[in-house]
Design an enzyme around this catalytic site. Structure first.
Site, PDB file in Angstrom:
ATOM      1  CG  ASP A   1      17.889  56.907  47.831  1.00 46.51           C
ATOM      2  OD1 ASP A   1      16.721  57.357  47.190  1.00 46.51           O
ATOM      3  OD2 ASP A   1      18.050  55.562  47.428  1.00 46.51           O
TER       4      ASP A   1
ATOM      5  CD  GLU B   1      11.126  53.201  42.445  1.00 44.69           C
ATOM      6  OE1 GLU B   1      12.078  53.482  42.812  1.00 44.69           O
ATOM      7  OE2 GLU B   1      10.291  54.038  41.725  1.00 44.69           O
TER       8      GLU B   1
END
Lengths: 269, 397
Positions: free
Chosen positions: A60, A49
């Site tokens: 995040d 990824e």
């Protein structure tokens, strides 16, 4: 069948689980990525990824925020991510690669152009944390014809009715968020995770990979008991951050090897 | 409820938040029909906020400058000193009804933070406020007020350390605490249903102003002017006049050091379409989709995205969007003080600045209504310093 689906079905035949590391492109330095991808691939990872740096990554936690910002400041953009993937393909990289990034970077590039360029570069799919399946119809219409998977998230807060809609739109695999929160290392996997995965599995044939909070081999081993794959992001980023540049590829290789081994341990329990 | 205004809006958020947004939509749809709830809000607005706020004609100013007469809608006179309290109280009440015990909020100028902290005191809710460290430094009085009100104030040192970064941190907090927490968004931005809810809770400004002006003058204004950061006070007052095609609606954004300098916060004047903090709307971005840095002397306008309904109203042509510079806002700030004895927030001073330009170009029989969204006590030290600097520059020139 897409490269991602093929990978999962091969592993399934062999009774194995996938290890999917997340690597921010252009971190820690603009030129670091190809070497790190090689180290990750050689150590046995099943898919990569690749993070497209964005300065405001809403989903995040601190580790990836910081890495992402550093990569942005280093000048790495979506175009560089595509070129990195294309370069690795020319070298012979066979692992599936998904780009993970925020909707606005992709929108600014132009969806049609992105789908074309990404397919050409050898990208297999996209993971976009701020693009829920309800908003994704125009994206699916552009990406699918190019053979690109759009990988959606299922969260512990996803209701059953909604889960149904998500699995119907998704392809490649489903990204199951282990815990309500942002990315980042955590002490332990939530107890209800296994039941949550069972619920999702009843609704879909798609492989299920678990991410958020997976920090070490013990977590990977645990998750591999009930999921088809484990995604490791912040822990890898933290390792890269604290390792001197001349040792980082070796250390990353060792860490990924250890995690990959943990995906297998679950089989023998 | 509309998910989109034309192409603008939507809810581009992490999957984890979808359940809460759906829950909020359902609950909000229910309270819209709930007479008891609406009566409860009305009562709080009357007894606690001090509504209705008056409209004030600026007699000296209009006398001196000629042209259209100017009225202010006095949101500065609400309890806590800005329109933010209208939405903060109503949403806090909604959160309580949903069984949430904890409120997180962002704040730029600190007005929303103070309003939320106040509402949480009044309704017995736990309150966490995220504020950019740069904003906290320039809005010290509001920082002190929030602390006094018992809010857990968390300074954000990420990014530009202003409103956008505070919103990002509040959203991250919400993602991690979905079960217990309501995110009390203070502007008409972000994912749906927030822009819709915030507009509705601020529409009391437009409703009152319309009635009051009809009563005072027997007619509607010719133009309504409001400052636009995220755009909550503007959409609040505009919503009272959207169906009156003869009323010009004008939104004033922050031109900062000048549009040509690039140091501004005017996405509705110079922005392009993109996704920012959950909404597809006009925003300031670079060619790679990165959010651009903004500048304004007014922290409440220092935001790179526009509320999605404003983007829609721009494209439909119903609202005109323009801008005022830091300097123009400062001059309007001083002018309103000296001429009328009213100390506006630096945000609201942008709207005043435009009205001062607009009114003299209009006919004497015409009326301009300005939303004075907040009072300027919070801005004193910053504004005085900036005004002194302007005077020095003036003396040198």
């Amino acid at each position: 069948m897409s490269r991602i689906e093929t990978m999962f079905s091969r592993l399934k035949e062999r009774g194995e689980k996938a290890l999917i590391p997340y690597l921010p492109c252009g971190y820690p330095e603009p030129g670091s990525t190809p070497g790190l991808i090689r180290a990750i691939a050689d150590a046995g990872a099943d898919m990569i990824e690749l993070g497209v740096p964005y300065a405001d990554p809403l989903a995040d936690g601190p580790a990836i925020q910081e890495a992402s910002l550093q990569a942005v400041l280093g000048g790495t953009r979506l175009r560089d991510c595509l070129e990195t993937v294309a370069g690795m393909r020319r070298e012979g990289l066979e692992l599936p690669v998904a780009l993970m990034g925020y909707a606005n970077s992709f929108l600014a590039y132009g969806l049609e152009k992105l789908a074309h360029d990404a397919a050409l570069a050898g990208v297999d799919g996209f993971i976009i944390p701020d693009l829920p399946s309800t908003m994704a119809a125009p994206w699916v219409d552009v990406f699918r014809p190019q053979g690109l998977d759009l990988i959606f998230f299922i969260a512990p807060t996803t209701t059953p009715e909604r889960a149904q809609a998500v699995v119907e739109q998704g392809s490649g695999f489903l990204y199951c968020i282990s815990v309500a929160g942002v990315t980042g290392e955590r002490e332990r996997m939530p107890e209800e995770l296994e039941r949550f995965l069972d619920e999702v599995r009843r609704r879909t044939e798609l492989p299920l990979a678990v991410g958020f909070g997976i920090s070490h081999a013990g977590h990977v081993e645990e998750v591999s008991r009930y999921a088809d794959g484990a995604i490791v992001g912040s822990a890898l980023v933290n390792l890269i951050r604290r390792t001197p540049a001349d040792q980082v590829e070796a250390e990353v290789g060792r860490f990924i090897g250890e995690l990959k081994q943990a995906t297998g341990k679950a089989q023998h329990v | 409820m509309n998910e989109f205004y034309g192409p603008f809006g939507g809810a581009f958020v992490a999957e984890t938040l979808i359940r809460n947004l759906e829950e909020l939509k359902r609950e909000y749809a229910a309270v819209r029909e709930d007479g008891t709830f609406l009566a409860q809000i009305d009562r709080l607005l009357r007894e606690f906020v001090g509504r209705p706020t008056p409209i004030t004609p600026l007699e000296r100013l209009s006398g001196e400058r000629g042209g259209a007469r100017v009225y202010l809608k006095r949101e500065d006179l609400t309890h806590t000193g800005a329109h933010k309290i209208n939405n903060a109280l109503a949403q806090a009440l909604l959160a309580k009804r949903m069984g949430k015990k904890r409120i997180v909020a962002e704040t730029g100028a600190g007005q929303h933070g103070v309003a939320v902290a106040t509402a949480c005191c009044k309704l017995g809710l736990e309150c966490v406020v995220y504020m950019g460290a740069v904003d906290a430094a320039r809005q010290a009085p509001n920082v002190q007020r929030m602390k006094l009100l018992g809010a857990d104030l968390r300074l954000v040192t990420l990014g530009q350390q202003t409103l956008k970064d505070a919103i990002s941190e509040a959203i991250r907090d919400w993602i991690a605490n979905v079960d217990t927490t309501h995110y009390l968004l203070g502007s008409a931005v972000g994912p749906q249903p927030f822009p819709e809810i915030v507009r509705d809770f601020q529409s009391v400004i437009g409703r009152e102003a319309r009635e009051q002006l009809l009563q005072a003058e027997g007619r509607l204004p010719d133009a309504v002017v409001a400052c636009v950061g995220g755009g909550s006070n503007a959409i609040g007052i505009f919503s009272g006049f959207l169906s009156d095609p003869a009323v010009r609606l004008i939104g004033v954004q922050a031109a900062g050091e000048g549009l040509e300098s690039g140091k501004h916060a005017a996405p509705l004047v110079q922005g392009t379409l993109g996704i920012i903090q959950g909404s597809l709307t006009y925003m300031l971005q670079d060619e790679h989709g990165g959010i651009r840095e903004t500048h304004s002397i007014a922290p409440g306008l220092d935001y790179p995205g526009a509320g999605p309904q404003h983007s829609y109203l721009k494209d439909s042509g119903r609202v005109e969007y323009t801008s005022a510079t830091d300097r123009e806002a400062l001059e309007a700030f001083r002018c309103l003080c000296r001429t009328e004895g009213i100390l506006p927030a630096l945000e609201s001073a942008h709207a005043v600045a435009h009205a001062l330009k607009l009114a003299p170009s209009m006919e004497p029989g015409q009326i301009v209504l300005v939303n004075l969204s907040g009072r300027g006590d919070k801005d004193l030290s910053q504004a005085i310093e900036a005004l002194d600097k302007l005077e020095l520059e003036g003396a040198r020139a």
